[in-house]
Design a protein around this motif. Structure first.
Motif, PDB file in Angstrom:
ATOM      1  N   MET A  55     -31.372  41.396  80.132  1.00 17.93           N
ATOM      2  CA  MET A  55     -31.744  42.363  79.138  1.00 17.93           C
ATOM      3  C   MET A  55     -31.688  43.784  79.706  1.00 17.93           C
ATOM      4  SD  MET A  55     -32.267  42.077  76.083  1.00 17.93           S
ATOM      5  CE  MET A  55     -33.292  41.904  74.692  1.00 17.93           C
ATOM      6  N   LYS A  56     -32.022  43.907  80.985  1.00 16.92           N
ATOM      7  CA  LYS A  56     -31.976  45.236  81.591  1.00 16.92           C
ATOM      8  C   LYS A  56     -30.541  45.749  81.680  1.00 16.92           C
ATOM      9  CE  LYS A  56     -36.120  45.531  84.363  1.00 16.92           C
ATOM     10  NZ  LYS A  56     -36.644  45.796  85.694  1.00 16.92           N
ATOM     11  N   VAL A  57     -29.594  44.827  81.800  1.00 17.15           N
ATOM     12  CA  VAL A  57     -28.191  45.228  81.891  1.00 17.15           C
ATOM     13  C   VAL A  57     -27.761  45.914  80.605  1.00 17.15           C
ATOM     14  CG1 VAL A  57     -25.838  44.367  82.122  1.00 17.15           C
ATOM     15  CG2 VAL A  57     -27.638  43.429  83.557  1.00 17.15           C
ATOM     16  N   LEU A  58     -28.153  45.369  79.458  1.00 18.17           N
ATOM     17  CA  LEU A  58     -27.799  45.972  78.177  1.00 18.17           C
ATOM     18  C   LEU A  58     -28.426  47.349  78.017  1.00 18.17           C
ATOM     19  CD1 LEU A  58     -28.024  42.898  75.779  1.00 18.17           C
ATOM     20  CD2 LEU A  58     -25.993  43.997  76.687  1.00 18.17           C
ATOM     21  N   LYS A  59     -29.658  47.510  78.453  1.00 18.54           N
ATOM     22  CA  LYS A  59     -30.301  48.815  78.378  1.00 18.54           C
ATOM     23  C   LYS A  59     -29.598  49.811  79.287  1.00 18.54           C
ATOM     24  CE  LYS A  59     -34.860  47.360  76.924  1.00 18.54           C
ATOM     25  NZ  LYS A  59     -36.280  47.374  77.199  1.00 18.54           N
ATOM     26  N   ASN A  60     -29.159  49.341  80.447  1.00 19.28           N
ATOM     27  CA  ASN A  60     -28.440  50.228  81.357  1.00 19.28           C
ATOM     28  C   ASN A  60     -27.097  50.645  80.765  1.00 19.28           C
ATOM     29  OD1 ASN A  60     -30.473  50.194  83.258  1.00 19.28           O
ATOM     30  ND2 ASN A  60     -29.590  48.502  84.427  1.00 19.28           N
ATOM     31  N   PHE A  61     -26.402  49.718  80.122  1.00 18.58           N
ATOM     32  CA  PHE A  61     -25.133  50.068  79.482  1.00 18.58           C
ATOM     33  C   PHE A  61     -25.354  51.051  78.334  1.00 18.58           C
ATOM     34  CE2 PHE A  61     -23.098  46.076  81.189  1.00 18.58           C
ATOM     35  CZ  PHE A  61     -22.174  46.758  81.975  1.00 18.58           C
ATOM     36  N   GLU A  62     -26.443  50.874  77.604  1.00 17.33           N
ATOM     37  CA  GLU A  62     -26.745  51.798  76.515  1.00 17.33           C
ATOM     38  C   GLU A  62     -27.028  53.190  77.074  1.00 17.33           C
ATOM     39  OE1 GLU A  62     -29.905  52.354  72.826  1.00 17.33           O
ATOM     40  OE2 GLU A  62     -30.086  50.627  74.156  1.00 17.33           O
ATOM     41  N   ALA A  63     -27.779  53.266  78.131  1.00 17.97           N
ATOM     42  CA  ALA A  63     -28.078  54.556  78.753  1.00 17.97           C
ATOM     43  C   ALA A  63     -26.803  55.185  79.306  1.00 17.97           C
ATOM     44  CB  ALA A  63     -29.108  54.381  79.858  1.00 17.97           C
ATOM     45  N   LEU A  64     -25.958  54.388  79.918  1.00 19.88           N
ATOM     46  CA  LEU A  64     -24.690  54.889  80.452  1.00 19.88           C
ATOM     47  C   LEU A  64     -23.810  55.421  79.323  1.00 19.88           C
ATOM     48  CD1 LEU A  64     -22.813  55.216  82.904  1.00 19.88           C
ATOM     49  CD2 LEU A  64     -21.954  52.927  82.402  1.00 19.88           C
ATOM     50  N   PHE A  65     -23.768  54.705  78.217  1.00 17.34           N
ATOM     51  CA  PHE A  65     -22.985  55.136  77.067  1.00 17.34           C
ATOM     52  C   PHE A  65     -23.483  56.470  76.533  1.00 17.34           C
ATOM     53  CE2 PHE A  65     -22.399  55.243  72.444  1.00 17.34           C
ATOM     54  CZ  PHE A  65     -21.014  55.233  72.389  1.00 17.34           C
ATOM     55  N   ILE A  66     -24.796  56.622  76.430  1.00 17.04           N
ATOM     56  CA  ILE A  66     -25.376  57.877  75.938  1.00 17.04           C
ATOM     57  C   ILE A  66     -25.042  59.027  76.876  1.00 17.04           C
ATOM     58  CG2 ILE A  66     -27.539  59.058  75.394  1.00 17.04           C
ATOM     59  CD1 ILE A  66     -26.748  56.971  73.321  1.00 17.04           C
ATOM     60  N   VAL A  67     -25.122  58.799  78.168  1.00 17.88           N
ATOM     61  CA  VAL A  67     -24.821  59.843  79.145  1.00 17.88           C
ATOM     62  C   VAL A  67     -23.347  60.235  79.068  1.00 17.88           C
ATOM     63  CG1 VAL A  67     -24.649  60.328  81.625  1.00 17.88           C
ATOM     64  CG2 VAL A  67     -26.705  59.269  80.693  1.00 17.88           C
ATOM     65  N   VAL A  68     -22.460  59.249  78.990  1.00 16.43           N
ATOM     66  CA  VAL A  68     -21.028  59.534  78.913  1.00 16.43           C
ATOM     67  C   VAL A  68     -20.701  60.263  77.615  1.00 16.43           C
ATOM     68  CG1 VAL A  68     -18.752  58.444  78.699  1.00 16.43           C
ATOM     69  CG2 VAL A  68     -20.346  57.669  80.441  1.00 16.43           C
ATOM     70  N   LEU A  69     -21.324  59.859  76.518  1.00 17.81           N
ATOM     71  CA  LEU A  69     -21.103  60.527  75.247  1.00 17.81           C
ATOM     72  C   LEU A  69     -21.564  61.980  75.309  1.00 17.81           C
ATOM     73  CD1 LEU A  69     -20.157  60.083  72.310  1.00 17.81           C
ATOM     74  CD2 LEU A  69     -22.508  59.533  71.760  1.00 17.81           C
ATOM     75  N   GLY A  70     -22.700  62.220  75.940  1.00 18.79           N
ATOM     76  CA  GLY A  70     -23.199  63.588  76.097  1.00 18.79           C
ATOM     77  C   GLY A  70     -22.274  64.435  76.955  1.00 18.79           C
ATOM     78  N   LEU A  71     -21.768  63.863  78.035  1.00 12.77           N
ATOM     79  CA  LEU A  71     -20.842  64.598  78.897  1.00 12.77           C
ATOM     80  C   LEU A  71     -19.538  64.907  78.168  1.00 12.77           C
ATOM     81  CD1 LEU A  71     -21.354  62.812  82.324  1.00 12.77           C
ATOM     82  CD2 LEU A  71     -22.028  65.132  81.707  1.00 12.77           C
ATOM     83  N   ALA A  72     -19.053  63.949  77.383  1.00 13.08           N
ATOM     84  CA  ALA A  72     -17.818  64.171  76.637  1.00 13.08           C
ATOM     85  C   ALA A  72     -17.990  65.283  75.607  1.00 13.08           C
ATOM     86  CB  ALA A  72     -17.373  62.880  75.961  1.00 13.08           C
ATOM     87  N   CYS A  73     -19.119  65.290  74.919  1.00  8.49           N
ATOM     88  CA  CYS A  73     -19.382  66.344  73.932  1.00  8.49           C
ATOM     89  C   CYS A  73     -19.515  67.699  74.612  1.00  8.49           C
ATOM     90  CB  CYS A  73     -20.628  66.023  73.131  1.00  8.49           C
ATOM     91  SG  CYS A  73     -20.415  64.643  71.998  1.00  8.49           S
ATOM     92  N   ALA A  74     -20.194  67.739  75.730  1.00 13.05           N
ATOM     93  CA  ALA A  74     -20.368  68.997  76.448  1.00 13.05           C
ATOM     94  C   ALA A  74     -19.029  69.517  76.969  1.00 13.05           C
ATOM     95  CB  ALA A  74     -21.352  68.814  77.597  1.00 13.05           C
ATOM     96  N   ALA A  75     -18.202  68.628  77.485  1.00 10.82           N
ATOM     97  CA  ALA A  75     -16.900  69.041  77.992  1.00 10.82           C
ATOM     98  C   ALA A  75     -16.015  69.528  76.846  1.00 10.82           C
ATOM     99  CB  ALA A  75     -16.222  67.877  78.709  1.00 10.82           C
ATOM    100  N   ASN A  76     -16.061  68.860  75.719  1.00  9.22           N
ATOM    101  CA  ASN A  76     -15.281  69.286  74.566  1.00  9.22           C
ATOM    102  C   ASN A  76     -15.717  70.672  74.105  1.00  9.22           C
ATOM    103  OD1 ASN A  76     -13.524  69.238  72.404  1.00  9.22           O
ATOM    104  ND2 ASN A  76     -14.915  68.089  71.105  1.00  9.22           N
ATOM    105  N   PHE A  77     -16.996  70.894  74.021  1.00  8.11           N
ATOM    106  CA  PHE A  77     -17.518  72.201  73.617  1.00  8.11           C
ATOM    107  C   PHE A  77     -17.116  73.284  74.614  1.00  8.11           C
ATOM    108  CE2 PHE A  77     -20.867  75.424  73.574  1.00  8.11           C
ATOM    109  CZ  PHE A  77     -20.748  75.856  72.263  1.00  8.11           C
ATOM    110  N   ALA A  78     -17.223  72.976  75.896  1.00 12.84           N
ATOM    111  CA  ALA A  78     -16.904  73.963  76.927  1.00 12.84           C
ATOM    112  C   ALA A  78     -15.420  74.306  76.923  1.00 12.84           C
ATOM    113  CB  ALA A  78     -17.310  73.432  78.299  1.00 12.84           C
ATOM    114  N   LEU A  79     -14.571  73.317  76.759  1.00 15.26           N
ATOM    115  CA  LEU A  79     -13.132  73.570  76.772  1.00 15.26           C
ATOM    116  C   LEU A  79     -12.678  74.278  75.495  1.00 15.26           C
ATOM    117  CD1 LEU A  79     -11.819  70.274  78.371  1.00 15.26           C
ATOM    118  CD2 LEU A  79     -12.042  72.518  79.433  1.00 15.26           C
ATOM    119  N   ASP A  80     -13.260  73.942  74.364  1.00 13.32           N
ATOM    120  CA  ASP A  80     -12.875  74.590  73.117  1.00 13.32           C
ATOM    121  C   ASP A  80     -13.320  76.041  73.085  1.00 13.32           C
ATOM    122  OD1 ASP A  80     -11.550  72.473  72.082  1.00 13.32           O
ATOM    123  OD2 ASP A  80     -13.163  71.826  70.747  1.00 13.32           O
TER     124      ASP A  80
END
Length: 80
Positions: free
Chosen positions: A1-26
């Motif tokens: 169960m902890k693995v799924l929570k870790n993947f969810e947290a990783l997904f949220i972090v990657v999504l945040g980084l992608a949005c920030a990079a998109n905003f910065a580059l645009d």
């Protein structure tokens, strides 16, 4: 169960980084300090046609008898 929570947290972090990079580059790609620069940057995306195309269909409406005959023809065609 902890693995799924870790993947969810990783997904949220990657999504945040992608949005920030998109905003910065645009924001650095187009200099929006003046409205003229922004309009010049968007000029290729704006349609150049002066008006909207209009289609005019000129035909008379079918009478009740003509409509009934047309429907009968369609029904006969489906049966074959």
């Amino acid at each position: 169960m902890k693995v799924l929570k870790n993947f969810e947290a990783l997904f949220i972090v990657v999504l945040g980084l992608a949005c920030a990079a998109n905003f910065a580059l645009d924001s650095t790609a187009v200099d929006e300090s003046t409205p003229a620069n922004a309009a010049a940057a968007l000029a290729p995306m704006i349609a150049t046609t002066p008006g909207m195309q209009v289609v005019v269909v000129s035909a008379k409406r079918l009478s009740a008898a003509e409509k009934a005959a047309s429907l009968e023809e369609e029904r006969k065609a489906r049966k074959i």
